[in-house]
Design a protein around this motif. Structure first.
Motif, PDB file in Angstrom:
ATOM      1  N   ALA A  79       0.827  -1.207   0.000  1.00 39.18           N
ATOM      2  CA  ALA A  79       0.000   0.000   0.000  1.00 39.18           C
ATOM      3  C   ALA A  79       0.862   1.258   0.000  1.00 39.18           C
ATOM      4  CB  ALA A  79      -0.925   0.000   1.214  1.00 39.18           C
ATOM      5  N   ILE A  80       1.972   1.218   0.738  1.00 37.12           N
ATOM      6  CA  ILE A  80       2.869   2.369   0.777  1.00 37.12           C
ATOM      7  C   ILE A  80       3.494   2.604  -0.592  1.00 37.12           C
ATOM      8  CG2 ILE A  80       4.998   3.273   1.778  1.00 37.12           C
ATOM      9  CD1 ILE A  80       4.257   1.707   4.347  1.00 37.12           C
ATOM     10  N   ALA A  81       3.955   1.511  -1.226  1.00 44.84           N
ATOM     11  CA  ALA A  81       4.557   1.634  -2.554  1.00 44.84           C
ATOM     12  C   ALA A  81       3.552   2.224  -3.545  1.00 44.84           C
ATOM     13  CB  ALA A  81       5.047   0.271  -3.030  1.00 44.84           C
ATOM     14  N   GLU A  82       2.323   1.760  -3.482  1.00 41.81           N
ATOM     15  CA  GLU A  82       1.292   2.274  -4.396  1.00 41.81           C
ATOM     16  C   GLU A  82       1.024   3.746  -4.130  1.00 41.81           C
ATOM     17  OE1 GLU A  82      -3.360   1.411  -5.646  1.00 41.81           O
ATOM     18  OE2 GLU A  82      -2.331   0.058  -4.267  1.00 41.81           O
ATOM     19  N   GLU A  83       0.938   4.112  -2.848  1.00 45.92           N
ATOM     20  CA  GLU A  83       0.694   5.508  -2.488  1.00 45.92           C
ATOM     21  C   GLU A  83       1.827   6.413  -2.972  1.00 45.92           C
ATOM     22  OE1 GLU A  83      -1.057   8.868  -0.295  1.00 45.92           O
ATOM     23  OE2 GLU A  83      -1.849   6.974  -1.030  1.00 45.92           O
ATOM     24  N   ALA A  84       3.055   5.908  -2.894  1.00 47.82           N
ATOM     25  CA  ALA A  84       4.225   6.701  -3.284  1.00 47.82           C
ATOM     26  C   ALA A  84       4.460   6.695  -4.785  1.00 47.82           C
ATOM     27  CB  ALA A  84       5.470   6.179  -2.570  1.00 47.82           C
ATOM     28  N   GLY A  85       3.825   5.754  -5.498  1.00 47.99           N
ATOM     29  CA  GLY A  85       4.046   5.655  -6.926  1.00 47.99           C
ATOM     30  C   GLY A  85       5.378   5.026  -7.278  1.00 47.99           C
ATOM     31  N   VAL A  86       5.828   4.062  -6.443  1.00 45.82           N
ATOM     32  CA  VAL A  86       7.093   3.369  -6.713  1.00 45.82           C
ATOM     33  C   VAL A  86       6.828   1.869  -6.741  1.00 45.82           C
ATOM     34  CG1 VAL A  86       8.444   5.190  -5.610  1.00 45.82           C
ATOM     35  CG2 VAL A  86       7.753   3.187  -4.273  1.00 45.82           C
ATOM     36  N   ALA A  87       7.774   1.135  -7.316  1.00 48.26           N
ATOM     37  CA  ALA A  87       7.654  -0.316  -7.356  1.00 48.26           C
ATOM     38  C   ALA A  87       8.045  -0.916  -6.005  1.00 48.26           C
ATOM     39  CB  ALA A  87       8.545  -0.883  -8.454  1.00 48.26           C
ATOM     40  N   LYS A  88       7.497  -2.096  -5.686  1.00 48.67           N
ATOM     41  CA  LYS A  88       7.842  -2.754  -4.425  1.00 48.67           C
ATOM     42  C   LYS A  88       9.331  -3.032  -4.334  1.00 48.67           C
ATOM     43  CE  LYS A  88       5.180  -6.319  -4.107  1.00 48.67           C
ATOM     44  NZ  LYS A  88       4.581  -7.541  -3.496  1.00 48.67           N
ATOM     45  N   ARG A  89       9.968  -3.362  -5.458  1.00 46.91           N
ATOM     46  CA  ARG A  89      11.397  -3.666  -5.419  1.00 46.91           C
ATOM     47  C   ARG A  89      12.206  -2.445  -4.998  1.00 46.91           C
ATOM     48  NH1 ARG A  89       9.987  -3.553 -10.802  1.00 46.91           N
ATOM     49  NH2 ARG A  89      11.013  -1.955 -12.097  1.00 46.91           N
ATOM     50  N   PHE A  90      11.685  -1.253  -5.299  1.00 46.26           N
ATOM     51  CA  PHE A  90      12.352  -0.023  -4.865  1.00 46.26           C
ATOM     52  C   PHE A  90      12.354   0.057  -3.341  1.00 46.26           C
ATOM     53  CE2 PHE A  90      12.374   4.453  -3.667  1.00 46.26           C
ATOM     54  CZ  PHE A  90      13.419   4.964  -4.416  1.00 46.26           C
ATOM     55  N   VAL A  91      11.239  -0.346  -2.723  1.00 48.23           N
ATOM     56  CA  VAL A  91      11.143  -0.331  -1.265  1.00 48.23           C
ATOM     57  C   VAL A  91      12.090  -1.356  -0.663  1.00 48.23           C
ATOM     58  CG1 VAL A  91       9.597  -0.574   0.714  1.00 48.23           C
ATOM     59  CG2 VAL A  91       8.724   0.376  -1.441  1.00 48.23           C
ATOM     60  N   TYR A  92      12.046  -2.586  -1.178  1.00 54.56           N
ATOM     61  CA  TYR A  92      12.853  -3.665  -0.600  1.00 54.56           C
ATOM     62  C   TYR A  92      14.344  -3.455  -0.848  1.00 54.56           C
ATOM     63  CZ  TYR A  92       8.678  -6.327   0.537  1.00 54.56           C
ATOM     64  OH  TYR A  92       7.488  -6.745   1.080  1.00 54.56           O
ATOM     65  N   ALA A  93      14.701  -2.661  -1.836  1.00 52.58           N
ATOM     66  CA  ALA A  93      16.116  -2.381  -2.066  1.00 52.58           C
ATOM     67  C   ALA A  93      16.690  -1.465  -0.988  1.00 52.58           C
ATOM     68  CB  ALA A  93      16.299  -1.722  -3.435  1.00 52.58           C
ATOM     69  N   ARG A  94      15.819  -0.796  -0.232  1.00 51.31           N
ATOM     70  CA  ARG A  94      16.268   0.151   0.779  1.00 51.31           C
ATOM     71  C   ARG A  94      15.937  -0.251   2.199  1.00 51.31           C
ATOM     72  NH1 ARG A  94      15.875   2.078  -3.873  1.00 51.31           N
ATOM     73  NH2 ARG A  94      17.083   3.871  -4.574  1.00 51.31           N
ATOM     74  N   TYR A  95      14.919  -1.073   2.373  1.00 48.63           N
ATOM     75  CA  TYR A  95      14.484  -1.434   3.722  1.00 48.63           C
ATOM     76  C   TYR A  95      14.258  -2.930   3.826  1.00 48.63           C
ATOM     77  CZ  TYR A  95      13.799   3.566   4.071  1.00 48.63           C
ATOM     78  OH  TYR A  95      14.012   4.913   4.054  1.00 48.63           O
ATOM     79  N   ARG A  96      14.757  -3.499   4.925  1.00 49.47           N
ATOM     80  CA  ARG A  96      14.590  -4.939   5.123  1.00 49.47           C
ATOM     81  C   ARG A  96      13.144  -5.296   5.457  1.00 49.47           C
ATOM     82  NH1 ARG A  96      19.026  -6.243   9.589  1.00 49.47           N
ATOM     83  NH2 ARG A  96      18.088  -4.317  10.387  1.00 49.47           N
ATOM     84  N   ASP A  97      12.479  -4.393   6.158  1.00 52.91           N
ATOM     85  CA  ASP A  97      11.108  -4.691   6.558  1.00 52.91           C
ATOM     86  C   ASP A  97      10.354  -3.389   6.824  1.00 52.91           C
ATOM     87  OD1 ASP A  97      11.915  -3.793   9.126  1.00 52.91           O
ATOM     88  OD2 ASP A  97      12.510  -5.820   9.691  1.00 52.91           O
ATOM     89  N   LYS A  98       9.099  -3.539   7.189  1.00 61.16           N
ATOM     90  CA  LYS A  98       8.252  -2.375   7.423  1.00 61.16           C
ATOM     91  C   LYS A  98       8.718  -1.580   8.632  1.00 61.16           C
ATOM     92  CE  LYS A  98       3.976  -3.111   8.681  1.00 61.16           C
ATOM     93  NZ  LYS A  98       2.521  -3.417   8.665  1.00 61.16           N
ATOM     94  N   GLY A  99       9.285  -2.256   9.623  1.00 59.62           N
ATOM     95  CA  GLY A  99       9.754  -1.559  10.811  1.00 59.62           C
ATOM     96  C   GLY A  99      10.854  -0.559  10.503  1.00 59.62           C
ATOM     97  N   GLU A 100      11.781  -0.943   9.631  1.00 56.43           N
ATOM     98  CA  GLU A 100      12.846  -0.015   9.249  1.00 56.43           C
ATOM     99  C   GLU A 100      12.282   1.196   8.515  1.00 56.43           C
ATOM    100  OE1 GLU A 100      16.020  -1.666   7.006  1.00 56.43           O
ATOM    101  OE2 GLU A 100      17.002  -2.544   8.764  1.00 56.43           O
ATOM    102  N   LEU A 101      11.354   0.960   7.611  1.00 58.04           N
ATOM    103  CA  LEU A 101      10.732   2.060   6.883  1.00 58.04           C
ATOM    104  C   LEU A 101       9.952   2.957   7.836  1.00 58.04           C
ATOM    105  CD1 LEU A 101       9.875   3.594   4.366  1.00 58.04           C
ATOM    106  CD2 LEU A 101       8.119   1.853   3.967  1.00 58.04           C
ATOM    107  N   PHE A 102       9.265   2.359   8.776  1.00 57.91           N
ATOM    108  CA  PHE A 102       8.497   3.107   9.764  1.00 57.91           C
ATOM    109  C   PHE A 102       9.404   4.068  10.538  1.00 57.91           C
ATOM    110  CE2 PHE A 102       7.088   3.255  14.271  1.00 57.91           C
ATOM    111  CZ  PHE A 102       5.931   4.003  14.101  1.00 57.91           C
ATOM    112  N   THR A 103      10.524   3.557  11.050  1.00 52.71           N
ATOM    113  CA  THR A 103      11.430   4.387  11.833  1.00 52.71           C
ATOM    114  C   THR A 103      11.998   5.525  10.997  1.00 52.71           C
ATOM    115  OG1 THR A 103      12.023   2.487  13.221  1.00 52.71           O
ATOM    116  CG2 THR A 103      13.519   4.369  13.255  1.00 52.71           C
ATOM    117  N   ASP A 104      12.362   5.239   9.759  1.00 52.44           N
ATOM    118  CA  ASP A 104      12.928   6.269   8.892  1.00 52.44           C
ATOM    119  C   ASP A 104      11.882   7.308   8.512  1.00 52.44           C
ATOM    120  OD1 ASP A 104      15.261   7.220   7.791  1.00 52.44           O
ATOM    121  OD2 ASP A 104      15.044   6.150   5.899  1.00 52.44           O
ATOM    122  N   ALA A 105      10.654   6.875   8.279  1.00 49.95           N
ATOM    123  CA  ALA A 105       9.583   7.813   7.933  1.00 49.95           C
ATOM    124  C   ALA A 105       9.264   8.730   9.106  1.00 49.95           C
ATOM    125  CB  ALA A 105       8.334   7.051   7.500  1.00 49.95           C
ATOM    126  N   VAL A 106       9.259   8.174  10.316  1.00 54.42           N
ATOM    127  CA  VAL A 106       9.000   8.983  11.503  1.00 54.42           C
ATOM    128  C   VAL A 106      10.139   9.989  11.710  1.00 54.42           C
ATOM    129  CG1 VAL A 106       8.826   8.921  14.019  1.00 54.42           C
ATOM    130  CG2 VAL A 106       7.509   7.316  12.641  1.00 54.42           C
TER     131      VAL A 106
END
Length: 221
Positions: free
Chosen positions: A53-80
């Motif tokens: 859902a985050i990837a879709e909202e951002a307009g990026v591919a899922k592989r773009f997300v996984y190339a930078r974050y191991r899991d949702k927790g890492e993305l959560f901390t960085d977004a906060v």
């Protein structure tokens, strides 16, 4: 709060040689990802949002997300982290004006209180408090940002009035902490509880807090 800009389809991002995004575009995608993640986490909580859902909202591919974050927790901390930095940036740019200490601190306190009690700020605070037990790094992040950005900036403001001879205090760190406690924490607590207050009531509380602070710190002639 204005509506977020529409997501940009991945196909519309400029690409460099070999079909890969340019470095500038990769950074822009990353910012879009963090902004989208912050919006969705605040609206739905950590468990109510998927990486898809985050990837879709951002307009990026899922592989773009996984190339930078191991899991949702890492993305959560960085977004906060990014959201906290954005919301606190104004305080570092604050400049003390020529007004006398009481009027100056009243204006400064009103600005801090307004920032702390905006709906998005309250939602972010609730989110952080809710998830602290799962993410110790979030606690360190929040504490460091508060200490370095908020408390550091408040100390800078108070030091201006001390240099002018309008305030007197020895322990800058303690004085700053007490100032923030008086003007921010009570206001945020009432806002979190949904305690109704008129603008006049808010102003009278802030005035009382500043007078109480100055009773202990105003320089005597």
């Amino acid at each position: 709060m204005s509506a977020p800009p529409p997501a940009i389809p991945p196909s519309s991002f400029p690409r460099g040689p070999g079909g890969r995004p340019t470095r500038e575009e990769a950074e822009r995608r990353h910012r879009a990802l963090l902004d989208a993640a912050a919006r969705l986490f605040i609206a739905n909580g950590l468990d109510g949002v998927s990486l898809e859902a985050i990837a879709e909202e951002a307009g990026v591919a899922k592989r773009f997300v996984y190339a930078r974050y191991r899991d949702k927790g890492e993305l959560f901390t960085d977004a906060v982290r990014r959201l906290i930095e954005q919301r606190l940036s104004f305080i570092g740019a604050y400049e003390v004006g020529p007004a006398a200490v009481e009027q100056g601190l009243l204006a400064f306190a009103g600005m801090l209180e307004a920032a702390a009690t905006q709906p998005e700020a309250l939602a972010l605070y609730r989110l952080i408090v809710t998830e602290l037990h799962r993410f110790p790094a979030l606690n360190r992040l929040f504490t460091d940002k508060m200490r370095l950005t908020v408390l550091g900036s408040v100390t800078r403001v108070l030091d201006v009035y001390r240099a002018r001879g309008e305030l007197r205090f020895d322990d800058a760190a303690l004085t700053t902490e007490l100032f923030v406690t008086l003007v921010v924490q009570g206001a945020r607590g009432r806002a979190l509880l949904g305690t109704p207050q008129t603008a006049d009531e808010k102003h009278r509380r802030t005035e009382a807090a500043i007078r109480l602070f100055l009773d202990g710190c105003r320089a005597r002639g």
